[in-house]
Design a protein around this motif. Structure first.
Motif, PDB file in Angstrom:
ATOM      1  N   SER A 224       0.810  -1.221   0.000  1.00 19.15           N
ATOM      2  CA  SER A 224       0.000   0.000   0.000  1.00 19.15           C
ATOM      3  C   SER A 224       0.839   1.266   0.000  1.00 19.15           C
ATOM      4  CB  SER A 224      -0.939   0.013   1.212  1.00 19.15           C
ATOM      5  OG  SER A 224      -0.191   0.012   2.422  1.00 19.15           O
ATOM      6  N   ILE A 225       2.168   1.148   0.084  1.00 19.62           N
ATOM      7  CA  ILE A 225       3.033   2.327   0.125  1.00 19.62           C
ATOM      8  C   ILE A 225       3.382   2.741  -1.302  1.00 19.62           C
ATOM      9  CG2 ILE A 225       5.229   3.257   0.935  1.00 19.62           C
ATOM     10  CD1 ILE A 225       5.171   1.241   3.188  1.00 19.62           C
ATOM     11  N   PRO A 226       3.039   3.951  -1.739  1.00 22.81           N
ATOM     12  CA  PRO A 226       3.387   4.384  -3.099  1.00 22.81           C
ATOM     13  C   PRO A 226       4.905   4.488  -3.282  1.00 22.81           C
ATOM     14  CG  PRO A 226       1.694   5.798  -2.134  1.00 22.81           C
ATOM     15  CD  PRO A 226       2.229   4.933  -1.020  1.00 22.81           C
TER      16      PRO A 226
ATOM     17  N   LEU B 240       6.779   7.948  -2.843  1.00 21.84           N
ATOM     18  CA  LEU B 240       7.127   8.440  -1.508  1.00 21.84           C
ATOM     19  C   LEU B 240       8.485   7.923  -1.051  1.00 21.84           C
ATOM     20  CD1 LEU B 240       3.710   8.092   0.377  1.00 21.84           C
ATOM     21  CD2 LEU B 240       4.667  10.111  -0.742  1.00 21.84           C
ATOM     22  N   MET B 241       8.958   6.833  -1.664  1.00 22.91           N
ATOM     23  CA  MET B 241      10.214   6.227  -1.250  1.00 22.91           C
ATOM     24  C   MET B 241      11.402   6.713  -2.065  1.00 22.91           C
ATOM     25  SD  MET B 241       9.129   4.383   1.169  1.00 22.91           S
ATOM     26  CE  MET B 241      10.648   3.524   1.527  1.00 22.91           C
ATOM     27  N   LEU B 242      11.170   7.572  -3.055  1.00 17.59           N
ATOM     28  CA  LEU B 242      12.269   8.000  -3.931  1.00 17.59           C
ATOM     29  C   LEU B 242      13.335   8.753  -3.161  1.00 17.59           C
ATOM     30  CD1 LEU B 242      13.482   8.283  -6.750  1.00 17.59           C
ATOM     31  CD2 LEU B 242      12.092  10.349  -7.053  1.00 17.59           C
TER      32      LEU B 242
ATOM     33  N   ASN C  82       9.708  -1.380 -16.586  1.00 14.83           N
ATOM     34  CA  ASN C  82       8.809  -0.246 -16.807  1.00 14.83           C
ATOM     35  C   ASN C  82       9.129   0.964 -15.940  1.00 14.83           C
ATOM     36  OD1 ASN C  82       7.305  -1.805 -18.646  1.00 14.83           O
ATOM     37  ND2 ASN C  82       6.035  -2.643 -17.008  1.00 14.83           N
ATOM     38  N   ASP C  83      10.068   0.829 -15.029  1.00 16.91           N
ATOM     39  CA  ASP C  83      10.346   1.923 -14.101  1.00 16.91           C
ATOM     40  C   ASP C  83      11.139   3.031 -14.787  1.00 16.91           C
ATOM     41  OD1 ASP C  83      10.678   3.136 -11.324  1.00 16.91           O
ATOM     42  OD2 ASP C  83      12.762   2.842 -11.944  1.00 16.91           O
ATOM     43  N   VAL C  84      10.720   4.248 -14.537  1.00 19.25           N
ATOM     44  CA  VAL C  84      11.445   5.428 -15.011  1.00 19.25           C
ATOM     45  C   VAL C  84      11.884   6.291 -13.837  1.00 19.25           C
ATOM     46  CG1 VAL C  84      11.295   7.512 -16.422  1.00 19.25           C
ATOM     47  CG2 VAL C  84      10.173   5.427 -17.182  1.00 19.25           C
ATOM     48  N   LEU C  85      11.047   6.332 -12.788  1.00 19.25           N
ATOM     49  CA  LEU C  85      11.289   7.244 -11.673  1.00 19.25           C
ATOM     50  C   LEU C  85      12.608   6.950 -10.967  1.00 19.25           C
ATOM     51  CD1 LEU C  85      10.058   9.547  -9.991  1.00 19.25           C
ATOM     52  CD2 LEU C  85       9.005   7.806  -8.548  1.00 19.25           C
ATOM     53  N   PHE C  86      12.767   5.734 -10.466  1.00 19.71           N
ATOM     54  CA  PHE C  86      13.987   5.395  -9.717  1.00 19.71           C
ATOM     55  C   PHE C  86      15.199   5.307 -10.643  1.00 19.71           C
ATOM     56  CE2 PHE C  86      10.731   4.062  -6.757  1.00 19.71           C
ATOM     57  CZ  PHE C  86      11.260   4.424  -5.536  1.00 19.71           C
ATOM     58  N   ALA C  87      14.993   4.775 -11.846  1.00 16.31           N
ATOM     59  CA  ALA C  87      16.124   4.629 -12.763  1.00 16.31           C
ATOM     60  C   ALA C  87      16.674   5.976 -13.205  1.00 16.31           C
ATOM     61  CB  ALA C  87      15.700   3.810 -13.980  1.00 16.31           C
TER      62      ALA C  87
END
Length: 297
Positions: A128-130, A133-135, A227-232
């Motif tokens: 449930s944690i987006p 928020l962890m970036l 598919n990840d763009v945010l963390f990468a």
């Protein structure tokens, strides 16, 4: 005999569907769904072999085929390096995540110890944690580790690997917990009578019987990174950026141009989608069995 039973079961399911929906309505629903799903893909294919001016002017069917976009994109977008990084990172995450999750699931299901229920609830609650928020916490954690250990972290493949593994493990473990619960205990008890240890039971009985669930866990972990763009985009540099980040950077650079390279953008997107499509086609049989496992008790 099993083939006949399987054929009869499929016919029974088809008859149930026909009873729920009349034949004309069923055909209409299927056609609408196919159009909704395939229309964007068909447009991308046509745009990838069209000229940039033709795409910009609104042409759907190209006047002449232009296959140069599939050749130019490798130098314009640096797609080769991005695909290689994505395959290395996501492939490693998929392999490690699948086998770690099946080991954790075996311990959580077959052994009773204090905190077991808390761990299971924690695995479910972590979903449930987006991720957005962890970036910042993840970035600060790796930056602090780099300062304390004196080794580079930000911009390395292993940092992205650890990040994806952290987010993929809770869901993969929960999938494997559901699957391992449905495995018969009699096989393990027979192995115990023969003197098998817990490690031998895990490697010789649990893992071979859990292949559908393992495949589901591996594909989920692979797609999470693919598919990840945010963390990468934060954790990589020009040498270690993934294919998704390479496409994002390429698209951003085209916003200020007089005529964006629409054909190359579509061609690059299709090339990046090919590994995922092949993955689904190859492991489709395991996906159906793994996703439905544990649904009936």
């Amino acid at each position: 005999m099993s083939a006949v039973v399987g054929t009869q079961a499929r016919r029974g399911r088809a008859e149930e569907v026909r009873r729920l929906l009349p034949q004309p309505l069923l055909v209409a629903v299927i056609v609408v769904l196919l159009v909704v799903v395939l229309a964007p893909v068909v447009y991308m294919v046509l745009a990838s072999v069209n000229s940039d001016l033709g795409v910009a002017s609104g042409e759907i069917w190209p006047r002449e085929l232009n296959l140069d976009n599939y050749l130019k994109v490798w130098s314009t977008v640096e797609l080769g390096r991005g695909l290689a990084n994505s395959v290395i990172i996501c492939g490693a995450v998929a392999v490690v995540c699948s086998f770690v999750s099946v080991s954790m699931a075996y311990v959580l299901v077959r052994f009773a110890f204090r905190g077991r229920v808390t761990i299971l609830r924690g695995l479910l609650g972590l979903q449930s944690i987006p991720g957005t928020l962890m970036l910042l916490p993840v970035f600060v954690l790796f930056a602090s580790a780099s300062t304390l250990l004196g080794i580079p972290t930000i911009g390395t493949r292993w940092a992205v690997f650890v990040t994806y593994l952290t987010f993929a493990l809770p869901f993969s473990t929960w999938v494997m917990v559901t699957y391992v619960r449905g495995l018969p205990r009699e096989l393990e008890e027979a192995a115990r009578i023969d003197g098998a240890s817990s490690w031998r039971v895990l490697t010789r009985i649990i893992v071979p019987l859990s292949w559908p669930g393992i495949v589901v866990s591996a594909i989920f972990a692979f797609l999470l990174g693919w598919n990840d763009v945010l963390f990468a985009s934060v954790m990589t540099n020009q040498d270690t950026r993934t294919a998704a980040v390479a496409l994002q950077v390429f698209g951003a650079t085209q916003e200020t141009g007089a005529l964006p390279l629409y054909g190359q953008m579509m061609a690059a997107s299709l090339i990046c989608a090919v590994p995922v499509v092949v993955l689904y086609l190859v492991f489709q049989r395991y996906l159906v069995g793994g996703l439905t496992a544990g649904g009936v008790k």
